[in-house]
Design an enzyme around this catalytic site. Structure first.
Site, PDB file in Angstrom:
ATOM      1  N   HIS A 187      13.942  -6.755  32.939  1.00  0.00           N
ATOM      2  CA  HIS A 187      13.965  -6.524  34.395  1.00  0.00           C
ATOM      3  C   HIS A 187      15.291  -5.938  34.861  1.00  0.00           C
ATOM      4  O   HIS A 187      16.328  -6.116  34.233  1.00  0.00           O
ATOM      5  CB  HIS A 187      13.577  -7.780  35.188  1.00  0.00           C
ATOM      6  CG  HIS A 187      14.618  -8.855  35.309  1.00  0.00           C
ATOM      7  ND1 HIS A 187      14.297 -10.180  35.467  1.00  0.00           N
ATOM      8  CD2 HIS A 187      15.964  -8.822  35.323  1.00  0.00           C
ATOM      9  CE1 HIS A 187      15.392 -10.898  35.580  1.00  0.00           C
ATOM     10  NE2 HIS A 187      16.419 -10.100  35.483  1.00  0.00           N
ATOM     11  N   ASN A 223      13.852  -9.919  29.673  1.00  0.00           N
ATOM     12  CA  ASN A 223      12.495  -9.353  29.682  1.00  0.00           C
ATOM     13  C   ASN A 223      12.489  -7.898  30.149  1.00  0.00           C
ATOM     14  O   ASN A 223      11.432  -7.341  30.439  1.00  0.00           O
ATOM     15  CB  ASN A 223      11.578 -10.195  30.580  1.00  0.00           C
ATOM     16  CG  ASN A 223      12.052 -10.225  32.034  1.00  0.00           C
ATOM     17  OD1 ASN A 223      13.048  -9.595  32.367  1.00  0.00           O
ATOM     18  ND2 ASN A 223      11.329 -10.937  32.883  1.00  0.00           N
TER      19      ASN A 223
HETATM   20  C1  GLP Z   1      19.247 -11.828  37.131  1.00  0.00           C
HETATM   21  C2  GLP Z   1      19.489 -10.770  38.227  1.00  0.00           C
HETATM   22  C3  GLP Z   1      19.711  -9.412  37.633  1.00  0.00           C
HETATM   23  C4  GLP Z   1      20.609  -9.553  36.424  1.00  0.00           C
HETATM   24  C5  GLP Z   1      19.851 -10.250  35.332  1.00  0.00           C
HETATM   25  C6  GLP Z   1      20.693 -10.552  34.100  1.00  0.00           C
HETATM   26  O1  GLP Z   1      18.161 -12.639  37.322  1.00  0.00           O
HETATM   27  N1  GLP Z   1      18.527 -10.689  39.269  1.00  0.00           N
HETATM   28  O2  GLP Z   1      20.272  -8.558  38.622  1.00  0.00           O
HETATM   29  O3  GLP Z   1      21.009  -8.295  35.973  1.00  0.00           O
HETATM   30  O4  GLP Z   1      19.184 -11.389  35.788  1.00  0.00           O
HETATM   31  O5  GLP Z   1      21.538 -11.641  34.313  1.00  0.00           O
HETATM   32  P1  GLP Z   1      22.796 -11.965  33.419  1.00  0.00           P
HETATM   33  O6  GLP Z   1      23.790 -10.910  33.695  1.00  0.00           O
HETATM   34  O7  GLP Z   1      23.257 -13.317  33.889  1.00  0.00           O
HETATM   35  O8  GLP Z   1      22.338 -11.975  32.021  1.00  0.00           O
END
Ligand code: GLP
Length: 243
Positions: free
Chosen positions: A138, A136
């Site tokens: 973030h 999304n």
């Molecule tokens: C999580 C973390 C983030 C991370 C993101 C992506 O919830 N809080 O810091 O970058 O989601 O996660 P992933 O690398 O597992 O796709």
């Protein structure tokens, strides 16, 4: 923004690890901002390799993690603290005193958040911050409709994030609904930023973050305004970009 597109996850991880290793070689007492999730796992493996070959030394390094689930004890295997110990810190010579992850069990949220900011400031600020990105858009746990002014704070997690992160828990009901996260302002104050993304599931959020309008709806889009961001993408994550 410097955008580096590589063939696969392994190359992304190697490039990112080399950037961190050079940062630490040039400034042994660097302050690193670190991320969790699946994305940086390969980078941490590479850093452990470099350390075991004596190519990088972490003894003077200080780290600050982006975020931690709220209401989860650091001894819990799902905590981001435990993730960092298992995937990096237990395998390198970092001084435990120099490791910082927000305390998810703290009762006094305001105190813990301002203390975290104070510690970052005292350490001289973050030299290099590693980021992943959520589907999304973030960064850290700064969810859409973010306040760009915020520093470390308590966040309500987005439904999409809770669902995405449920893969790490027994059931979706076990996923914490709140987290402590560095704010966008904390992240933007870092001297250098590396944003990593791999896989097709990140293509849309990467395109919106890099080519889209800067908007609180896409928290990562604020990175367009930072003067030293390196984005390292595999070809799938880069597939929606117009460059
Ligand atoms: C999580 C973390 C983030 C991370 C993101 C992506 O919830 N809080 O810091 O970058 O989601 O996660 P992933 O690398 O597992 O796709």
């Amino acid at each position: 923004m410097r955008i580096i597109i590589v063939n696969n996850y392994e190359e992304m991880s190697k490039k990112a690890a080399m950037m961190i290793a050079s940062q630490v070689m040039l400034k042994p007492d660097s302050v690193l901002g670190l991320a969790t999730g699946d994305t940086p796992l390969g980078m941490y493996k590479e850093l452990i390799q470099l350390y075991s070959k004596n190519e990088v030394d972490f003894k003077e390094v200080t780290t600050f993690n982006l975020d931690e689930y709220y209401g989860i004890n650091r001894k819990n295997p799902q905590s981001y603290y435990e993730y960092m110990m298992a995937n990096l810190f237990n395998s390198i010579n970092i001084n435990r005193k120099n490791i910082h992850v927000p305390d998810g069990m703290s009762q006094d949220v305001n105190a813990i958040c301002s203390d975290y900011e104070e510690k970052i400031k005292k350490a001289g600020g973050i030299d290099m911050q590693v980021l992943g990105i959520g589907g999304n858009g973030h960064i850290g746990f700064n969810e859409p409709d973010v306040n760009f002014e915020a520093r470390t704070h308590l966040v309500n997690l987005d439904e999409q994030t809770i669902e995405a992160n449920s893969r790490f828990f027994d059931s979706i009901g076990d996923v914490p609904v709140k987290a402590l996260s560095m704010g966008i302002k904390t992240i933007m104050n870092s001297k250098k930023i590396i944003l990593l993304a791999n896989g097709i599931s990140k293509a849309e959020s990467i395109a919106r973050a890099i080519n889209g309008k800067i908007s609180p709806k896409v928290p990562a889009s604020i990175l367009q305004l930072h003067n030293d961001v390196t984005v390292i993408l595999d070809s799938e994550a880069a597939s929606g970009l117009q460059i």
